[in-house]
Design a protein around this motif. Structure first.
Motif, PDB file in Angstrom:
ATOM      1  N   LEU A 157       1.664  -1.517  -0.029  1.00 54.04           N
ATOM      2  CA  LEU A 157       0.013  -0.017   0.019  1.00 54.04           C
ATOM      3  C   LEU A 157       0.913   1.340   0.041  1.00 54.04           C
ATOM      4  CD1 LEU A 157      -2.821  -0.893   2.546  1.00 54.04           C
ATOM      5  CD2 LEU A 157      -2.516  -0.847  -0.149  1.00 54.04           C
ATOM      6  N   ASP A 158      -0.407   2.661  -0.756  1.00 54.25           N
ATOM      7  CA  ASP A 158       0.954   3.120  -0.429  1.00 54.25           C
ATOM      8  C   ASP A 158       0.703   3.870   0.846  1.00 54.25           C
ATOM      9  OD1 ASP A 158       1.271   6.578  -1.253  1.00 54.25           O
ATOM     10  OD2 ASP A 158       0.168   6.517  -2.806  1.00 54.25           O
ATOM     11  N   LYS A 159       2.466   4.088   0.915  1.00 52.01           N
ATOM     12  CA  LYS A 159       2.415   5.593   2.747  1.00 52.01           C
ATOM     13  C   LYS A 159       1.787   6.811   2.840  1.00 52.01           C
ATOM     14  CE  LYS A 159       5.816   1.429   3.861  1.00 52.01           C
ATOM     15  NZ  LYS A 159       6.942   1.413   4.263  1.00 52.01           N
ATOM     16  N   SER A 160       2.111   6.791   1.852  1.00 45.37           N
ATOM     17  CA  SER A 160       1.732   8.490   2.332  1.00 45.37           C
ATOM     18  C   SER A 160       0.033   9.337   2.323  1.00 45.37           C
ATOM     19  CB  SER A 160       2.082   9.328   0.618  1.00 45.37           C
ATOM     20  OG  SER A 160       1.839   8.933  -0.685  1.00 45.37           O
ATOM     21  N   LYS A 161      -0.281   7.897   2.069  1.00 46.53           N
ATOM     22  CA  LYS A 161      -2.331   7.990   1.814  1.00 46.53           C
ATOM     23  C   LYS A 161      -3.008   7.576   3.638  1.00 46.53           C
ATOM     24  CE  LYS A 161      -2.580   7.509  -2.516  1.00 46.53           C
ATOM     25  NZ  LYS A 161      -3.003   8.199  -3.308  1.00 46.53           N
ATOM     26  N   GLU A 162      -3.846   8.252   3.509  1.00 44.79           N
ATOM     27  CA  GLU A 162      -4.236   7.972   4.730  1.00 44.79           C
ATOM     28  C   GLU A 162      -5.555   7.336   5.018  1.00 44.79           C
ATOM     29  OE1 GLU A 162      -6.600  10.420   8.728  1.00 44.79           O
ATOM     30  OE2 GLU A 162      -6.916  11.364   6.147  1.00 44.79           O
ATOM     31  N   TYR A 163      -5.728   6.085   5.532  1.00 46.34           N
ATOM     32  CA  TYR A 163      -5.928   4.943   6.455  1.00 46.34           C
ATOM     33  C   TYR A 163      -7.025   4.324   7.582  1.00 46.34           C
ATOM     34  CZ  TYR A 163      -3.037   3.166   2.986  1.00 46.34           C
ATOM     35  OH  TYR A 163      -2.567   3.039   1.680  1.00 46.34           O
ATOM     36  N   LEU A 164      -7.982   4.050   7.253  1.00 45.78           N
ATOM     37  CA  LEU A 164      -8.917   3.698   8.839  1.00 45.78           C
ATOM     38  C   LEU A 164      -9.216   2.684   8.572  1.00 45.78           C
ATOM     39  CD1 LEU A 164     -10.910   4.073  11.135  1.00 45.78           C
ATOM     40  CD2 LEU A 164     -12.502   4.649   8.828  1.00 45.78           C
ATOM     41  N   LEU A 165      -9.119   1.627   9.705  1.00 53.42           N
ATOM     42  CA  LEU A 165      -9.436   0.222  10.015  1.00 53.42           C
ATOM     43  C   LEU A 165     -10.258   0.220  10.831  1.00 53.42           C
ATOM     44  CD1 LEU A 165      -6.074   0.777   8.842  1.00 53.42           C
ATOM     45  CD2 LEU A 165      -5.443  -1.554   9.759  1.00 53.42           C
ATOM     46  N   PHE A 166     -11.288  -1.365  10.371  1.00 55.00           N
ATOM     47  CA  PHE A 166     -11.825  -1.583  11.335  1.00 55.00           C
ATOM     48  C   PHE A 166     -11.983  -3.186  11.501  1.00 55.00           C
ATOM     49  CE2 PHE A 166     -14.403  -1.353   7.331  1.00 55.00           C
ATOM     50  CZ  PHE A 166     -14.916  -2.221   6.874  1.00 55.00           C
TER      51      PHE A 166
END
Length: 138
Positions: A90-99
């Motif tokens: 995955l792109d480390k510069s993006k923002e992520y939300l995990l659930f």
């Protein structure tokens, strides 16, 4: 005079020793959290405010078949043997939300991502798909 210096030095040594031990105990027992823990309302608001956020459902495919998932969420199964490999791509510069189902696996997955160098990770803590989908439907 000499006795007072010895007593003062001894007390100072004990204080420094105690302070040093306390610091080591705190360092050894504290866990570093390199991601944001969000409650259900905060996570729902984040999705609304940031349409570019990447939402990742870390539940198993069987769990998702039973309940469904959040619209536009990607599935990366935390229990799969290739989880770390998939996350690494995955792109480390993006923002992520995990659930996940309860917030446990997503917390572990968030820490793995942080350890891999991701810096903008959000974890839905103490809640899961059921609560999250209801909050998004409001």
């Amino acid at each position: 005079m000499k006795k007072n210096i010895i007593i003062t030095f001894s007390l100072l040594s004990v204080i420094l020793l105690i302070a040093g031990c306390q610091k080591n105990v705190t360092t050894e027992t504290s866990e570093a959290v390199n991601y944001k823990n969000l409650n259900v309302d905060e996570a729902a608001a984040l999705i609304v405010s940031n349409p570019n956020i990447i939402v990742i459902d870390v539940r198993t495919p069987d769990e998702i078949k039973e309940t469904g998932t959040i619209e536009n969420a990607s599935n990366i199964d935390f229990k799969a043997t290739d989880f770390k490999e998939k996350v690494s791509a995955l792109d480390k510069s993006k923002e992520y939300l995990l659930f996940c189902r309860t917030g446990n696996r997503s917390g572990q997955a968030s820490q793995i991502m942080a350890d891999l160098g991701f810096t903008n990770i959000n974890n839905l803590k103490d809640a899961g798909y059921d609560e999250f989908s209801k909050a998004l439907a409001k």
